[in-house]
Scaffold this active site. Sequence first.
Site, short mmCIF file in Angstrom:
data_model
loop_
_atom_site.label_atom_id
_atom_site.label_comp_id
_atom_site.label_asym_id
_atom_site.label_seq_id
_atom_site.Cartn_x
_atom_site.Cartn_y
_atom_site.Cartn_z
N LYS A 53 40.51 89.22 -3.42
CA LYS A 53 39.80 88.71 -4.60
C LYS A 53 39.93 87.19 -4.66
O LYS A 53 38.97 86.48 -4.93
CB LYS A 53 40.36 89.34 -5.88
CG LYS A 53 39.91 90.79 -6.05
CD LYS A 53 40.68 91.51 -7.13
CE LYS A 53 40.29 93.00 -7.16
NZ LYS A 53 41.16 93.81 -7.98
N GLN A 97 46.02 93.57 -12.51
CA GLN A 97 45.91 94.53 -11.41
C GLN A 97 46.64 95.83 -11.76
O GLN A 97 47.83 95.81 -12.08
CB GLN A 97 46.49 93.90 -10.13
CG GLN A 97 46.33 94.74 -8.88
CD GLN A 97 44.87 94.87 -8.43
OE1 GLN A 97 44.12 93.91 -8.42
NE2 GLN A 97 44.47 96.08 -8.06
N ASP A 120 37.18 92.99 -16.12
CA ASP A 120 37.19 94.37 -15.60
C ASP A 120 36.43 95.31 -16.53
O ASP A 120 36.11 96.43 -16.14
CB ASP A 120 38.64 94.86 -15.48
CG ASP A 120 39.15 94.77 -14.05
OD1 ASP A 120 38.34 94.79 -13.13
OD2 ASP A 120 40.39 94.69 -13.88
#
Length: 299
Positions: A53, A97, A120
């Site tokens: 990422k 994460q 997200d």
Amino acid sequence: MSAERIDGTVVAERLRARVAEHVDALERTGQRPGLAVLLVGKDPASEIYVRNKRRLANEAGISTFEYFHSASVSEEQLLETLGLINDDPEVHGILCQLPLPDHLSEALAINTIRPEKDVDGFNIANVGRLATGQEAMIPCTPLGCLILLRERLGSLAGLRAVVLGRSNIVGKPMATLLLQNHCTVTIAHSRTRDLKSVCRQADILVTAVGRPEMVRGDWIKEGATVIDVGINRIPAPERGQGKTRLVGDVHFASASERAGAITPVPGGVGPMTIACLLANTVIACFRARGLEPPDDLWL
Ligand code: NDP
């Protein structure tokens, strides 16, 4: 029939190029988009995801900020870090994460992220907005699947869609997006009776179960579009002792005999997830500047 291969790598590259153009445009207004990634513990798979990422964000011109905590971090410390990132004006997107160690509440961490920085799309405010058709941050993996479906099919209106899996991060938001795109949607899961016949009705089949090659060719309607979200590592003795390889939830060879189009694993949904994360970060930055996000971002 031999299915057309839906190449997520190519579509994701195009999306990242579009993201990079808009990053340039934002920089000309004096603001470079920033993405903060918070990693707790030392899970090797999570470390690889975070590294990828960061690399792709930087290639698109997005600044990255990384925050690491040991697996023994207290909830209080974690929430304090999230609070600091929430308040940082250089950060437009925050990614925590997952999974987190068991002693930490994922829901609490996610809901601590400000909805406008929740790239997200897991924060309860964004989940509610998406479900009610309001402006929301859309979860990256289902969004990536939707882009691939639109690429292949154009309008999805009237098509019968089956989503296999009902997780908060893939299955449920995927079903919501398909419903918004006027599909007739069925969500199937581990308690669904006669899964095979449910799947066989699908013009669009999205699989997100995490069961290697569970969906076989005879589960698929002739000509269906199959989007395989699953990422499963299985032993690959043919490649040498101790070697492994990645497969999806769908048995690619037999499914390709019946489907009209299908995503491979790897090289299907995976690259789209990261590209959508970058696109969401750019959208968050536009909104933070009081600007309307560009319509042409989504290809
Ligand atoms: P979860 O484990 O959270 O959810 C799995 C879902 O599959 C559940 O709803 C479960 O049903 C259902 N399921 C499990 N076994 C069966 C079965 N035998 N028959 C029918 N349904 C079943 O997984 P995620 O949604 O987080 O992820 C799914 C897969 O997608 C994983 O392989 C993951 O690695 C991959 N993934 C890939 C991403 C990408 O970028 N390509 C991103 C995110 C995930 P029930 O609810 O009844 O238990």
